[in-house]
Enzyme design. Sequence first.
Site, mmCIF file in Angstrom:
data_model
loop_
_atom_site.group_PDB
_atom_site.id
_atom_site.type_symbol
_atom_site.label_atom_id
_atom_site.label_comp_id
_atom_site.label_asym_id
_atom_site.label_seq_id
_atom_site.Cartn_x
_atom_site.Cartn_y
_atom_site.Cartn_z
ATOM 1 C CD GLU A 43 -3.152 21.254 35.341
ATOM 2 O OE1 GLU A 43 -2.272 22.094 35.540
ATOM 3 O OE2 GLU A 43 -3.985 20.935 36.214
ATOM 4 C CD GLU A 68 -4.378 17.810 38.729
ATOM 5 O OE1 GLU A 68 -4.312 18.978 39.194
ATOM 6 O OE2 GLU A 68 -3.512 17.294 38.013
#
Length: 458
Positions: free
Chosen positions: A182, A361
Amino acid sequence: MTNESASIMTTTAATDAEELVFPPDFIWGSATSAFQVEGAPLADGKAPSIWDVFCRQEGTIADGSNGDIACDHLNRFEDDVALIRDLGLGAYRFSISWPRVVPGGRGPVNQPGLDFYDRLVDALLAAGIRPFPTLYHWDLPQVLQEGGGWVARSTAEAFADYAEAVVARLGDRIDTWTTLNEPFVVANHGYVTGEHAPGHTSMDEGMAASHHLNLAHGLAGVRIRSLAPSARLAIVLNFTPIEPATESPEDREAAHHQHNLENRWYSDPIGGLGYPDDTADHHRWDRAEVLDGDLGLISAPIDLLGVNYYTRSFVSADDSFELPEGTPVNTMGWEIHPPSLGSLLRDLDDRYPFPRYLITENGAPMPDQTRIDGRIEDDDRLAYIRDHLAQVHGAIADGVPIEGYLVWSLFDNFEWAWGYGPRFGIVEVDYETQQRIPKKSAEWFSQVARRGRFATPS
Ligand code: IFM
């Protein structure tokens, strides 16, 4: 688009429920990250990370907590691996702590720090669990922050050296290397909004950091390819589909730029499309950090894109949008909207040349207030996972090459600026005793992983 996965998948209708059958080689697993679970911030020569320092600053973490103990995973990893095995999950995504391995940020490798990951990987493999390590999940060595952090190009260069040290030690047992987790959150929350470490608030810094994160991925990729030529190269990006709050030109424009920043700033250059120019101009980024050759390094082909998805977001030009009363949300107020995952996956596959996708995720913090016979009855989390898995199934049926689903998270853990309040785990962690208790969602997910299928509610 490819139909490779779809061709081995069938769906069968039962009476009034549908049975969703996943490909036989579909990867079922769970994920955590070093700072969120390991604890032991100074063990065996580890140096502080930016999060160790940030947590100690007044007002940064909602409950005033830190990562000193977290889930004590560093000391309990053998039991934790046994738990993953007992749940029947075939993959475990974890991250490696840079300041544990290279406490000085660059330079000498701390072998005792690396020993921990060596033992973890061996334990996972011995238990039949495929390790998916991520080289950077936000815990930059503090010493590098003092030299500018991600605003400095030298941090990207140091990352490549650190990556090389890890791959040299573990590369004989790892089949997929993930560089970053991320990068949008690292640059945006860390340098623009200041809600994450190092807590800066500068758009210019955020732009510089974003490019150096992309560059770090590219530079590390070269080292990984050379040291582990048969391994796959991956990066994990988070995606938050953006909707304009209204159809007004102002809201549509704001949504467009937010979409470019949040959803395209990393995947576009990595996918060979360069930075979204109009949004770079909109934020007056002069691209001074982009040197000749950088975009070529960044766009070197990857083998796998890791996709993190939690929610979608509505954007208004004046920041006034609020979700209507009654919208389903998790305990952090994020809307629960499974269809956005399906459309996201199709859109990614249409836009980019990435050969494969892994959901790295997906999950939800829920109230976890109902307990029966000692076990949390988290039907809401179970439904969240089930409904998102149904979207993944639909995308595979449409030809998107998705190879697996890793739930976030294996455990309740340290949720960054929120502290220990939000509980994302399918396994409860009692922070007083460190006892792990699988929730109802864990039992359901375990059964789905073993059978490779589940029934949708009738
Ligand atoms: O806990 C985080 C994780 O570290 C990165 N992705 C989002 C999760 C939930 O906020």
